[in-house]
Design an enzyme around this catalytic site. Sequence first.
Site, PDB file in Angstrom:
ATOM      1  N   TRP A  72       7.346  -3.114  -3.916  1.00 24.07           N
ATOM      2  CA  TRP A  72       6.951  -2.043  -3.760  1.00 24.07           C
ATOM      3  C   TRP A  72       7.789  -1.386  -4.143  1.00 24.07           C
ATOM      4  O   TRP A  72       8.484  -0.009  -4.717  1.00 24.07           O
ATOM      5  CB  TRP A  72       6.260  -1.642  -2.964  1.00 24.07           C
ATOM      6  CG  TRP A  72       5.021  -2.099  -2.771  1.00 24.07           C
ATOM      7  CD1 TRP A  72       4.355  -2.739  -2.281  1.00 24.07           C
ATOM      8  CD2 TRP A  72       3.849  -1.608  -3.325  1.00 24.07           C
ATOM      9  NE1 TRP A  72       2.904  -3.509  -2.142  1.00 24.07           N
ATOM     10  CE2 TRP A  72       2.788  -2.170  -2.866  1.00 24.07           C
ATOM     11  CE3 TRP A  72       3.557  -0.723  -3.997  1.00 24.07           C
ATOM     12  CZ2 TRP A  72       1.255  -2.585  -4.110  1.00 24.07           C
ATOM     13  CZ3 TRP A  72       2.438  -0.709  -4.891  1.00 24.07           C
ATOM     14  CH2 TRP A  72       1.474  -1.191  -4.959  1.00 24.07           C
TER      15      TRP A  72
ATOM     16  N   LYS B 110      -3.202   1.657   5.044  1.00 18.04           N
ATOM     17  CA  LYS B 110      -2.999   1.090   6.172  1.00 18.04           C
ATOM     18  C   LYS B 110      -3.221   0.834   6.662  1.00 18.04           C
ATOM     19  O   LYS B 110      -4.099  -0.153   7.807  1.00 18.04           O
ATOM     20  CB  LYS B 110      -1.608   0.387   5.788  1.00 18.04           C
ATOM     21  CG  LYS B 110      -1.108   0.715   3.719  1.00 18.04           C
ATOM     22  CD  LYS B 110      -1.189  -0.361   3.342  1.00 18.04           C
ATOM     23  CE  LYS B 110      -1.128  -0.798   1.753  1.00 18.04           C
ATOM     24  NZ  LYS B 110      -1.313  -1.325   1.157  1.00 18.04           N
TER      25      LYS B 110
ATOM     26  N   ASP C 209       9.988   4.471   2.360  1.00 20.82           N
ATOM     27  CA  ASP C 209       8.459   3.903   2.213  1.00 20.82           C
ATOM     28  C   ASP C 209       7.538   3.244   3.325  1.00 20.82           C
ATOM     29  O   ASP C 209       8.737   2.305   3.594  1.00 20.82           O
ATOM     30  CB  ASP C 209       8.225   3.663   0.506  1.00 20.82           C
ATOM     31  CG  ASP C 209       6.763   2.919   0.689  1.00 20.82           C
ATOM     32  OD1 ASP C 209       5.841   3.357   1.197  1.00 20.82           O
ATOM     33  OD2 ASP C 209       6.323   2.972  -0.178  1.00 20.82           O
TER      34      ASP C 209
END
Length: 370
Positions: free
Chosen positions: A107, A206, A182
């Site tokens: 990511w 999530k 993030d």
Amino acid sequence: MTRAFNFSAGPAALPAEVLSQAAEEMLDWHGAGMGVMEMSHRGREFMSILAQAQADLRELLAVPDNYRILFMQGGALAENAIIPMNLLGGERAGERRTADYVVTGSWSVKSQKEARKYCDVNIAASTEADKFTRLPKIDEWQLSKDPAYVHICTNETIHGVEYFWTPDLAAAGVPNAPLVADVSSHILSRPMDVSKFGVMYGGAQKNIGPSGLTLVIVRDDLLGRSLPVTPSAFDWKIVAENDSMFNTPPTYAIYIAGLVFQWLKRQGGLAAMEAQNKAKAELLYGYLDGSDFYRTSVAKDCRSRMNVPFFLHDDALNETFLAGARERGLLQLKGHKSVGGMRASIYNAMPLAGVEALVDYLREFERSHG
């Protein structure tokens, strides 16, 4: 109806209580005569849902008063572009700036690639040579002299590494650079000191709710620094001034997120969730560590409590393992295609009983195939 244990990395399992409440309110929210998906986003009913969700999130994370909570769209991938667009303008608009990125998995790789469209990128540190199995200590970082910001991914969903410390940029020599994080895949799994970050952002799918909602928590002094090319709907200052209502927000996703926030408060808040998440992770890692049949690669000091990648000693057994797991109601354990193996995502909504059932299956499969 028997629900399976869903180990998906995202969209992920939601608390059963939340789903039950949403089902009960599907056709008629609190006597409004309509469901949340049908409401005007500017009507008093939805405005009350939005205000409560913001207040509950601020309480859960102890968000300081000088930070704004924005409910946006586009996911963390879109924020990879929205972040530089919002932080590279202001008084220094037109000047080619540098942003520093610490690369610790898939990511953060994506994040720095996207940022290159808008600025120069300095890779302050990378653990790619170690196959993203550890985190670089801050004395390994090689920061720019004057970065516009420093970006990290605090939990790498695919590679399973998690920060349990917050970088001190002032001590590292860049006191004026905001720390941007993030936090998609572990936000609300434990307390975090928001004041140590300039920006925290993440997709909701999530630990928070369904896909479609993106959270941004941004310090007030970082608003108003956008590049002229920034679309109005993605300009944090405009979004903040309009209380996340500049355009139609993802109303149903915000509603579900609000129910999750209330559920978290009923569980005892984030300190209580951290204790539960520690217990789940320790149980699963404890079994994996004691087995020669399975292996994990991530350094112990940064093993994610949310995403646990692991491998069988023989990849030829992978499909057999997954088939047996499905038969037992243990779903979506296949690892990401980029790394292979298995991955158990054990977010807040995964009960301890689910991890216990997984460990029982791991033990059974090892006995029969070891």
